[in-house]
Write an enzyme that holds these catalytic residues in place. Structure first.
Site, PDB file in Angstrom:
ATOM      1  N   SER A  45      27.880  43.078  53.390  1.00  0.00           N
ATOM      2  CA  SER A  45      29.001  43.427  52.517  1.00  0.00           C
ATOM      3  C   SER A  45      29.148  42.536  51.304  1.00  0.00           C
ATOM      4  CB  SER A  45      30.308  43.409  53.319  1.00  0.00           C
ATOM      5  OG  SER A  45      30.319  44.432  54.276  1.00  0.00           O
ATOM      6  N   SER A  62      31.129  46.303  51.901  1.00  0.00           N
ATOM      7  CA  SER A  62      32.535  46.652  51.841  1.00  0.00           C
ATOM      8  C   SER A  62      33.271  45.912  50.732  1.00  0.00           C
ATOM      9  CB  SER A  62      33.212  46.359  53.194  1.00  0.00           C
ATOM     10  OG  SER A  62      33.155  44.990  53.528  1.00  0.00           O
ATOM     11  N   LYS A  86      39.137  39.350  48.504  1.00  0.00           N
ATOM     12  CA  LYS A  86      38.972  40.616  49.226  1.00  0.00           C
ATOM     13  C   LYS A  86      40.176  40.855  50.127  1.00  0.00           C
ATOM     14  CE  LYS A  86      35.571  42.943  52.226  1.00  0.00           C
ATOM     15  NZ  LYS A  86      34.214  42.815  52.813  1.00  0.00           N
TER      16      LYS A  86
END
Length: 476
Positions: free
Chosen positions: A183, A159, A85
């Site tokens: 997330s 996210s 990420k």
């Protein structure tokens, strides 16, 4: 709400075990795997999954370097490709947090990623996210908005949007993601993969640009529990440079597991009857199994979750982003900017009052673990299209986090488990939660729900809870 399925759902590639076995036996190789990954990413084009990827020639060179390491075939992740990420540092690679003006080139690799590289894993690139890891929907980005693998218009979740997609598309078998408010679980639910949020501190968060440093976790997205197990074994470890670091909890000992199920009246599906029907069909299977079940009230969990964005924890994001917000507000996505500014209104008194209230709720929830070992509930209560989220960004995001916001505030471990489809073709996911340091027990129950073999006895083997399509008729 109507939904028309356009996607095919997840199309998983080879698992971590399959890749390692192939490389070790010589039937495959890290270079061949790297070529397959590069081809798969190039074939999709810029679909919002990745923010940056290692160029093909450099990826192949890295694969050759792994092959040349002494004893490489004995490494636990020998040549296994993975994504990171883009809020986590990899040396020499820009960390953008989906905000180009905030981006910087990392000088050091985050310890969690370094552990994977040392274990022989092959870094592929940085995956997309909601800007500053602020959101559960995947639309808060200046880059292409990613879509769920289940349909062109369904959100990917956030996210950690790109991390879930990269796994669900079969490009890599696992990704490193994060979870502050859900997330690492919500995008897994919306893309039909496993999203594992370990106990806080068990995986080092050094090298992660924090959203809320006191709550952040580094997580794993994968296609199965075995892949989570293999990567978690590498990722977990004490880090003296991480003030939240703590040792991993004990292994599951094979004793009967007591499963908490929320009172049906406590469950909220926001008018989504198809999702409700699918979830209650799963509950019926659990109740018919050999597992011991316990009725649980969700009140204190949900009250804790409400503190996250309706309390001073939103102000913790300003510890990292206040200076950038003041200097370059127009560089920030409008919704993210408004959320950051909302943290400016809280006082020290507000923070102490909220901490005291949270401690009361932690104590109440803590007493509940005397009677249960894990809690099973929906990961999400409904789904949304991109257009719906863009029209109601705050309301939709709050709905998505209904069952996840409280996880880190209450110091829980959780895993989102894909459990098939609703009658109208949308993904169904349940979440298994446990108290801090019960990671292995939580993963054991997740494996049982998936009818996935693991090293311990299968408590739910009397009626495997395998994935299927559930209909309203099954509930009735």
């Amino acid at each position: 709400m109507t939904f028309s399925a356009c996607g095919t759902g997840p199309v998983l590639g080879p698992s971590v075990a399959e890749i390692v076995d192939s490389h070790a036996s010589g039937s495959g190789s890290p270079v061949k795997t790297a070529m397959r990954v590069a081809d798969a990413i190039e074939a999709r084009g810029d679909d919002g999954t990745w923010i940056s990827v290692v160029p093909r020639d450099r990826l192949l060179a890295a694969a050759r370097e792994i092959e040349a390491r002494p004893g490489a075939r004995a490494l636990p992740l020998y040549g296994v490709p993975f994504g990171v990420k883009d809020s986590i540092d990899v040396a020499g690679v820009p960390t953008t947090l989906a905000c180009p003006d905030f981006a910087y080139t990392a000088e050091e690799t985050a310890p969690a990623v370094a552990r994977l590289l040392a274990a022989g894993a092959l870094y592929v690139g940085k995956t997309s996210l909601d800007q500053f890891a602020t959101g559960l929907n995947g639309t808060r980005t200046p880059y292409p908005i990613p879509r769920s693998v289940y349909g062109d218009n369904m959100i990917s979740g956030g996210s950690s949007s790109g991390s879930a997609l990269a796994v669900a598309l079969g490009q890599v078998p696992f990704c490193v993601a994060t979870d502050t408010a859900g997330s690492g679980r919500v995008p897994a639910a919306l893309n039909g993969v496993v999203g594992f949020k370990p106990s806080r501190g068990v995986i080092s968060t050094v090298g992660l640009v924090p959203a809320c440093k006191s709550l952040d976790c580094i997580t794993v997205m994968a296609g199965c529990i075995e892949d989570v197990d293999r990567t978690f074994d590498v990722l977990a470890g004490l880090d003296d440079n991480d003030s939240w670091s703590r040792s991993r909890g004990p292994s599951y000992g094979g004793t009967p597991i007591r499963i908490g199920l929320p009172d049906a009246t406590d469950l909220e599906f926001f008018g989504d009857e198809s999702m409700a029907a699918a979830h209650f069909a799963i509950r019926k299977k659990i109740l018919r199994s050999a597992a011991t079940t316990v009725a649980v009230g969700l009140g204190p969990f949900l009250d804790a979750g409400a503190l996250l964005y309706q309390g001073p924890w939103v102000a913790e994001r300003l510890v990292e982003f206040a200076d950038f917000l003041a200097a370059q507000p127009d560089s920030i996505h409008p919704v993210v900017r408004d959320i950051l500014r909302s943290g400016e209104k809280y006082t020290a008194v507000d923070a102490f009052r909220a901490q005291q209230r949270l401690q009361e709720l932690r104590a109440e929830v803590g007493r509940g673990w005397r009677d249960m070992d894990v809690l099973v509930l929906p990961t999400i209560g409904t789904t949304f299209t991109v257009d719906e989220v863009l029209a109601r960004p705050i309301e939709c995001n709050t709905v998505l986090g209904h069952y996840t916001h409280f996880g880190n505030l209450l110091d829980l471990v959780g895993v989102a488990v894909p459990m098939g489809l609703t009658a109208d073709g949308r993904p169904v996911s349940v979440m298994v939660l446990g108290p801090a340091l019960s990671d292995d027990t939580v993963l054991q129950v997740a494996a049982q729900l998936l009818d996935e073999p693991r090293s311990h006895s299968d408590e739910l083997a009397h009626e495997p809870l395998s994935q299927s399509t559930y209909t309203l008729e099954e509930q009735l």
